[in-house]
Design a protein around this motif. Structure first.
Motif, PDB file in Angstrom:
ATOM      1  N   SER A 118      38.376  33.313  36.231  1.00  0.00           N
ATOM      2  CA  SER A 118      38.689  34.710  35.946  1.00  0.00           C
ATOM      3  C   SER A 118      39.408  35.354  37.124  1.00  0.00           C
ATOM      4  O   SER A 118      40.389  36.101  36.926  1.00  0.00           O
ATOM      5  CB  SER A 118      37.394  35.477  35.634  1.00  0.00           C
ATOM      6  OG  SER A 118      36.741  34.925  34.516  1.00  0.00           O
ATOM      7  N   MET A 158      43.215  36.846  37.073  1.00  0.00           N
ATOM      8  CA  MET A 158      43.566  38.219  37.444  1.00  0.00           C
ATOM      9  C   MET A 158      44.616  38.239  38.552  1.00  0.00           C
ATOM     10  O   MET A 158      45.492  39.128  38.571  1.00  0.00           O
ATOM     11  CB  MET A 158      42.317  38.975  37.895  1.00  0.00           C
ATOM     12  CG  MET A 158      41.297  39.189  36.784  1.00  0.00           C
ATOM     13  SD  MET A 158      42.005  39.921  35.275  1.00  0.00           S
ATOM     14  CE  MET A 158      42.549  41.497  35.903  1.00  0.00           C
ATOM     15  N   GLN A 192      47.842  37.751  36.905  1.00  0.00           N
ATOM     16  CA  GLN A 192      48.281  38.949  36.194  1.00  0.00           C
ATOM     17  C   GLN A 192      48.816  40.006  37.155  1.00  0.00           C
ATOM     18  O   GLN A 192      49.588  40.889  36.739  1.00  0.00           O
ATOM     19  CB  GLN A 192      47.116  39.548  35.369  1.00  0.00           C
ATOM     20  CG  GLN A 192      46.497  38.588  34.375  1.00  0.00           C
ATOM     21  CD  GLN A 192      47.440  38.195  33.237  1.00  0.00           C
ATOM     22  OE1 GLN A 192      48.651  38.115  33.420  1.00  0.00           O
ATOM     23  NE2 GLN A 192      46.888  37.938  32.071  1.00  0.00           N
ATOM     24  N   ILE A 202      40.743  34.555  28.030  1.00  0.00           N
ATOM     25  CA  ILE A 202      40.805  35.601  29.055  1.00  0.00           C
ATOM     26  C   ILE A 202      42.252  35.947  29.402  1.00  0.00           C
ATOM     27  O   ILE A 202      42.620  37.121  29.534  1.00  0.00           O
ATOM     28  CB  ILE A 202      40.033  35.147  30.314  1.00  0.00           C
ATOM     29  CG1 ILE A 202      38.537  35.082  30.007  1.00  0.00           C
ATOM     30  CG2 ILE A 202      40.286  36.102  31.488  1.00  0.00           C
ATOM     31  CD1 ILE A 202      37.692  34.531  31.133  1.00  0.00           C
ATOM     32  N   ARG A 203      43.071  34.923  29.533  1.00  0.00           N
ATOM     33  CA  ARG A 203      44.476  35.178  29.872  1.00  0.00           C
ATOM     34  C   ARG A 203      45.173  35.952  28.752  1.00  0.00           C
ATOM     35  O   ARG A 203      45.988  36.843  29.016  1.00  0.00           O
ATOM     36  CB  ARG A 203      45.189  33.854  30.138  1.00  0.00           C
ATOM     37  CG  ARG A 203      46.623  34.010  30.643  1.00  0.00           C
ATOM     38  CD  ARG A 203      47.212  32.656  30.959  1.00  0.00           C
ATOM     39  NE  ARG A 203      46.566  32.044  32.103  1.00  0.00           N
ATOM     40  CZ  ARG A 203      46.945  32.259  33.369  1.00  0.00           C
ATOM     41  NH1 ARG A 203      47.959  33.074  33.633  1.00  0.00           N
ATOM     42  NH2 ARG A 203      46.314  31.660  34.354  1.00  0.00           N
ATOM     43  N   THR A 240      43.802  39.710  28.822  1.00  0.00           N
ATOM     44  CA  THR A 240      44.296  40.475  29.979  1.00  0.00           C
ATOM     45  C   THR A 240      45.811  40.672  29.912  1.00  0.00           C
ATOM     46  O   THR A 240      46.321  41.740  30.284  1.00  0.00           O
ATOM     47  CB  THR A 240      43.920  39.769  31.289  1.00  0.00           C
ATOM     48  OG1 THR A 240      44.405  38.406  31.259  1.00  0.00           O
ATOM     49  CG2 THR A 240      42.418  39.761  31.496  1.00  0.00           C
ATOM     50  N   THR A 241      46.531  39.667  29.437  1.00  0.00           N
ATOM     51  CA  THR A 241      47.982  39.804  29.311  1.00  0.00           C
ATOM     52  C   THR A 241      48.339  40.899  28.317  1.00  0.00           C
ATOM     53  O   THR A 241      49.247  41.714  28.560  1.00  0.00           O
ATOM     54  CB  THR A 241      48.614  38.474  28.868  1.00  0.00           C
ATOM     55  OG1 THR A 241      48.315  37.460  29.831  1.00  0.00           O
ATOM     56  CG2 THR A 241      50.127  38.599  28.751  1.00  0.00           C
TER      57      THR A 241
END
Length: 621
Positions: free
Chosen positions: A25, A29, A32, A141-142, A145-146
């Motif tokens: 994670s 981040m 990102q 998760i990617r 968040t993206t």
């Protein structure tokens, strides 16, 4: 345990997975954050000419790279360690489960099938535990968040990659449904191919002796061709769906850049003509590029997940099998009794068969192959998708042994004779509880053998069976089999001398430390028999069973070994033979005919009867 509980294994290493999840994670981040830094470099440095912030932004890019490296290493190490431990534990527990099953399970399944379960199927679970599981979490998760970062830049433009992601997900689900059944068929055919190859290699000398190379090649080619065709079917699924996902990912970049460029130049009509900065457009396109990886991974992860699910189903079919032969409830649950039987029970060797009947029905016909000789072929039922066991079935039960009764006192010798298929070897298999009687009882020192712990019973009986098996180990290691710590070197030498195996072992360069090949390759049939006799004698058990164990020996050596056996005191001996010479000195001889005791007595008594034993004697002498 009748099911593979993967959750139990994952829970044991949940701390490592938590570390991997946190590291992943954090790394995600950082990834990102990279487009945001690029955005500020373009808008603030290149366009606004604020050179004073450039060093901080460059340090940010460097920090992202270093942090990414640290978090990636932590994630990989934690997942690899946990996955390796889980695969190791699953494999050893599976092997223990297989070892716990009764003999009739192995009568209906080939070794190649089991090898495929232990190796290939566990490897698929290893893939999930080591990296595919965390990759699924990373894709999720990617993606989330993206999408959040894209929405913050321009939510209307973000709808395009979101729709593309949904479309890719639908395609992946469709692909997974088709892959699921195909993977089961591929794995099953792979097992068949492995077994064909293993069987051929194990019997390569027989194949060459009968000039069957062409036939065996054709048989292997048939399985190989089927395996090839199934894999081609898998490829067709990928070829059908993967280009769709690839097309969606490529169009996303083009459409996003095109519409984003128009918003930069002319403004967004849905937002009152508001424009995006060039930096925001570049950052947005980088986020779109970041969406491409999860979308492309969907197909690969679907592939791996389908493979792992098929493997779990195959393993669960083994876990669903229950041993037919187990300790009685009283023995299994009463620890005090169990301990007493293990430590204090002194077996003398009195054996009694009381009206023993052994009846074979449906899935147990393979348990007594000798009883099927000369009979009509029977139907074999096989689960075409993924069989664990092939069971032979008939329309009615068959009696292999019928009301067999005899007894033998400790230290005496019992000879068993009879034609092929009369039930001689079945008597031994029942005595060792490889199978249980369907009627009557077998007693050892007056105790029903079903009331004895299995290890106690089987350690009390040393066997030299018809089917000689030697491990790829030293001669010493083969003789110490099952009692490596308790048998001394002197006892090994004594057993070699008693079995007359020392005659050829001492001529070898490393003597008893010589490594012999798989199944005793390199030794003659008589040499292998003498080593197996030495293995039985070295254990010094109360009961010794010799099932046609001197058939490959010359007459002189056979007589010498029989002389050694006759001198053994305090050991109950059961000798199964076709030669009168092997049993004539026995205290009692029984003659089996079609599963029943036809004659019983000493050598002289049986000769005087003028029955089956006398006929055999006349034909041999």
């Amino acid at each position: 345990m009748n099911k593979l509980n993967l959750y139990r294994y994952f829970k044991r290493y949940s701390f490592l997975y938590l570390i991997a999840l946190l590291a992943m994670s954090a790394g995600t981040m950082l990834d990102q954050a990279a487009p945001l830094i690029v955005q500020h470099i373009i808008d603030d440095v290149l366009i606004a000419k604020r050179m004073e912030v450039l060093n901080f932004l460059l340090l940010g890019i460097l920090g992202i790279g270093v942090g990414r490296c640290i978090f990636q290493y932590t994630k990989e190490y934690a997942c690899d360690f946990a996955g390796s431990k889980i695969a190791s534990e699953v494999r050893i527990n599976l092997f223990q489960k297989i070892q716990s099953l009764s003999a009739n399970f192995f009568d209906g399944i080939n070794s190649g099938e089991l090898m495929s379960r232990v190796k290939d199927d566990v490897d698929r679970i290893w893939d999930i535990a080591a990296f595919m599981g965390i990759l699924m979490a990373e894709v999720f998760i990617r993606t989330v968040t993206t999408i959040i970062f894209m929405v913050r830049i321009n939510w209307q433009l973000a709808l395009i990659p979101i729709v593309g992601m949904i479309g890719s997900g639908v395609i992946a689900i469709m692909m997974e449904k088709q892959l699921d059944d195909l993977y089961g068929a591929v794995m099953q055919e792979g097992s068949e191919m492995n077994n064909t190859a293993a069987e051929n290699l194990a019997g390569v000398r027989t194949v060459k002796a009968f000039a069957r190379e062409g036939f065996e090649i054709a048989k292997f080619h048939k399985h190989n061709q089927k395996f090839y065709e199934l894999n081609i079917d898998l490829s067709r699924v990928f070829v059908k769906y993967n280009p769709m996902i690839q097309t969606i990912t490529r169009l996303l970049s083009v459409i996003s850049l095109l519409l984003g460029g128009l918003i930069v130049m002319k403004g967004n009509p849905l937002q009152g003509g508001a424009k995006m900065s060039v930096g925001e457009l570049i950052a947005f396109t980088q986020y779109v590029g970041g969406m491409i990886w999860p979308m492309e991974m969907l197909g690969w992860l679907t592939n791996g997940l389908s493979s792992a699910r098929a493997s779990v189903k195959r393993l669960n079919k083994i876990y669903a099998e229950l041993p037919d032969i187990t300790d009685s409830t009283e023995v299994a649950e009463d620890e005090e009794l169990n301990s007493a039987l293990f430590s204090a029970f002194d077996i003398n060797g009195d054996i009694s068969f009381e009206h023993v009947t052994y009846e074979v029905t449906c899935d147990k016909l393979d348990a007594a192959p000798e009883a099927l000789e000369g009979q009509a072929a029977t139907k074999t039922e096989v689960d075409s998708k993924s069989p664990v066991v092939s069971r032979t079935s008939t329309t009615e039960p068959r009696k292999i042994l019928d009301d067999v009764s005899f007894d033998i006192k400790a230290g005496q010798t019992l000879g068993i004779m009879g034609s092929t298929g009369s039930g001689k070897t079945t008597i031994i298999n029942l005595l060792k509880r490889m199978y249980d009687v369907t009627g009557g009882s077998i007693k050892l020192d007056g105790i029903d053998i079903r009331d004895l712990p299995l290890p106690t019973l089987r350690r009390a009986i040393s066997c030299v069976m018809q089917d000689i098996f030697l491990f790829s180990d030293t001669i010493d290691g083969n003789i110490r089999l099952g009692a490596r710590e308790s048998i001394t070197t002197a006892e090994v030498r004594s057993a070699l001398n008693q079995s007359h195996a020392s005659e050829f072992v001492d001529k070898m360069e490393e003597k008893e430390n010589t490594v012999i090949g798989e199944r005793g390759v390199g030794l003659s049939g008589g040499q292998k028999q003498r080593i197996t006799i030495a293995r039985a004698l070295a254990r010094k058990t109360p009961v010794l069973v010799l099932d046609d164990s001197t058939s490959a020996l010359d007459t002189e050596t056979e007589q010498e070994i029989q002389g050694v056996l006759a001198e053994l005191s305090g050991m109950t001996k059961i000798i199964i033979a076709h030669r009168i010479s092997a049993v004539r000195k026995a205290d009692k001889i029984i003659v089996l005919d079609k599963g029943r005791v036809a004659e019983c007595g000493t050598h002289e008594e049986l000769l005087s009867l003028g029955g089956l034993y006398k006929e055999t004697y006349d034909s041999q002498y």
